[in-house]
Design a protein around this motif. Structure first.
Motif, PDB file in Angstrom:
ATOM      1  N   LEU A  80       0.322  -0.992  -0.191  1.00 45.56           N
ATOM      2  CA  LEU A  80       0.509  -0.137   0.413  1.00 45.56           C
ATOM      3  C   LEU A  80       0.604   1.000   0.164  1.00 45.56           C
ATOM      4  N   SER A  81       0.176   2.200  -0.278  1.00 43.11           N
ATOM      5  CA  SER A  81       0.933   3.781  -0.570  1.00 43.11           C
ATOM      6  C   SER A  81       1.344   3.980   0.783  1.00 43.11           C
ATOM      7  N   ASP A  82       1.081   3.699   1.784  1.00 39.50           N
ATOM      8  CA  ASP A  82       1.591   3.556   3.386  1.00 39.50           C
ATOM      9  C   ASP A  82       2.507   2.782   4.233  1.00 39.50           C
ATOM     10  N   GLY A  83       2.874   1.691   2.909  1.00 40.78           N
ATOM     11  CA  GLY A  83       4.112   1.416   3.048  1.00 40.78           C
ATOM     12  C   GLY A  83       3.790  -0.369   4.068  1.00 40.78           C
ATOM     13  N   ARG A  84       2.438  -0.317   4.239  1.00 37.88           N
ATOM     14  CA  ARG A  84       1.966  -1.912   4.633  1.00 37.88           C
ATOM     15  C   ARG A  84       1.191  -2.483   3.859  1.00 37.88           C
ATOM     16  N   MET A  85       2.150  -4.093   3.871  1.00 41.61           N
ATOM     17  CA  MET A  85       1.863  -5.052   2.612  1.00 41.61           C
ATOM     18  C   MET A  85       0.400  -5.879   3.266  1.00 41.61           C
ATOM     19  N   LEU A  86       0.586  -6.399   2.009  1.00 39.16           N
ATOM     20  CA  LEU A  86      -0.893  -7.542   2.312  1.00 39.16           C
ATOM     21  C   LEU A  86      -0.379  -8.512   0.803  1.00 39.16           C
ATOM     22  N   ARG A  87      -1.133  -9.826   1.806  1.00 37.72           N
ATOM     23  CA  ARG A  87      -1.330 -10.524   1.000  1.00 37.72           C
ATOM     24  C   ARG A  87      -2.960 -11.336   0.104  1.00 37.72           C
ATOM     25  N   SER A  88      -2.479 -11.170  -0.355  1.00 31.94           N
ATOM     26  CA  SER A  88      -4.460 -10.998  -1.870  1.00 31.94           C
ATOM     27  C   SER A  88      -4.490 -12.338  -2.186  1.00 31.94           C
ATOM     28  N   SER A  89      -5.651 -12.455  -2.453  1.00 35.04           N
ATOM     29  CA  SER A  89      -6.482 -13.257  -3.679  1.00 35.04           C
ATOM     30  C   SER A  89      -7.205 -13.514  -4.641  1.00 35.04           C
ATOM     31  N   SER A  90      -7.136 -13.417  -5.238  1.00 35.07           N
ATOM     32  CA  SER A  90      -8.456 -12.939  -5.807  1.00 35.07           C
ATOM     33  C   SER A  90      -9.056 -13.368  -7.280  1.00 35.07           C
ATOM     34  N   LEU A  91     -10.673 -14.273  -6.822  1.00 35.82           N
ATOM     35  CA  LEU A  91     -11.240 -14.745  -7.614  1.00 35.82           C
ATOM     36  C   LEU A  91     -12.373 -14.655  -8.525  1.00 35.82           C
ATOM     37  N   PHE A 140      -2.662  -2.184  -7.268  1.00 33.43           N
ATOM     38  CA  PHE A 140      -3.002  -0.498  -6.932  1.00 33.43           C
ATOM     39  C   PHE A 140      -4.576  -0.383  -5.985  1.00 33.43           C
ATOM     40  N   PHE A 141      -4.554  -0.018  -4.964  1.00 33.32           N
ATOM     41  CA  PHE A 141      -5.721   0.301  -4.005  1.00 33.32           C
ATOM     42  C   PHE A 141      -5.649   1.507  -4.034  1.00 33.32           C
ATOM     43  N   THR A 142      -7.156   1.912  -4.579  1.00 33.89           N
ATOM     44  CA  THR A 142      -7.531   3.366  -3.512  1.00 33.89           C
ATOM     45  C   THR A 142      -9.161   3.917  -3.681  1.00 33.89           C
ATOM     46  N   THR A 143      -9.827   4.811  -3.214  1.00 30.96           N
ATOM     47  CA  THR A 143     -10.742   5.394  -3.202  1.00 30.96           C
ATOM     48  C   THR A 143     -11.348   5.952  -4.278  1.00 30.96           C
ATOM     49  N   ASP A 144      -9.727   6.551  -5.393  1.00 34.09           N
ATOM     50  CA  ASP A 144     -10.662   7.367  -6.217  1.00 34.09           C
ATOM     51  C   ASP A 144     -10.024   6.841  -7.194  1.00 34.09           C
TER      52      ASP A 144
END
Length: 228
Positions: A80-91, A140-144
């Motif tokens: 994320l833009s604030d440096g946090r790391m996510l482990r993700s999966s998309s179905l 890339f995640f964003t609210t906009d």
């Protein structure tokens, strides 16, 4: 999206959230809506800062554009833009005819686990790293949705390695081709922003797109002829 199908998925989301806790975000996208409003349900939205009514990510755009084969994306890393790391999966969800209609995504914040791993590596003098994952940002995640377009623009320009004012026609076409492949042109009113960034007119943008698509069609025809 069928309401009965949606209700089932929402119940599954709640089940996953209850099992894995507040650091696990679960998101349901409906692609029949405008791309800046695809989120129709979300659990633990504080993880990425998104809410119902927000838009999708760059990976979903590629599936909608058809430049990704639509295969499910499992167990990848996102920063994320604030440096946090996510482990993700998309179905990726399909209707009865096999058309992609949305996505069910899980994003688990593993920042604290990575921090602990790095601390243990310092103690044991073993090189740190995240096993089984790729540290390169893929999503890339964003609210906009405008921020998503800005991200796609900056990435495409970065790959050319020049500022738009220094680019020639072919280099600008390369940027546009990359944006087209990533689905950026599916974003509402993306054209004016792309034109402004590259210093071209709307007429030029669509001329370049026509040339790009013709080149892609010619290349595909040559490849098909070579297989005969």
């Amino acid at each position: 999206m069928d309401k009965g199908y949606e209700k089932l998925l929402v119940n599954i989301m709640k089940l996953i959230a209850a099992e894995f806790g507040p650091q696990c975000e679960i998101v349901l996208h409906d692609w029949s809506k405008e791309y800046d409003k695809t989120i129709i349900a979300i659990e633990n939205g504080h993880v990425s800062g998104r809410k119902v009514g927000d838009g999708g990510s760059n990976l979903g755009l590629e599936v909608m554009r058809g430049t990704s084969d639509g295969s499910n994306q499992l167990n990848y890393l996102t920063q994320l833009s604030d440096g946090r790391m996510l482990r993700s999966s998309s179905l990726y969800l399909e209707d009865e005819e096999g058309k992609k209609i949305g996505a069910l995504c899980i994003n688990r914040d593993i920042t604290d686990y990575i921090r602990m791993q790095n601390q243990l590596s310092e103690i044991t003098m073993v090189p740190n790293g995240v096993p089984g994952g790729n540290m390169e940002t893929r999503e890339f995640f964003t609210t906009d949705v405008n921020e998503l377009l800005d991200y796609l623009l900056s990435e495409s320009i970065r790959q050319v390695g020049k500022s738009p004012s220094q680019m020639n026609k072919e280099e600008k076409k390369k940027v546009i081709s990359q944006l087209d492949r990533k689905g950026a042109l599916l974003i509402t009113k993306s054209g004016p922003k792309i034109c402004q960034a590259l210093g071209i007119s709307k007429f030029t943008l669509y001329n370049y797109l026509e040339e790009i698509h013709k080149q892609q069609d010619d290349q595909a025809a040559q490849e098909d002829a070579g297989k005969e």
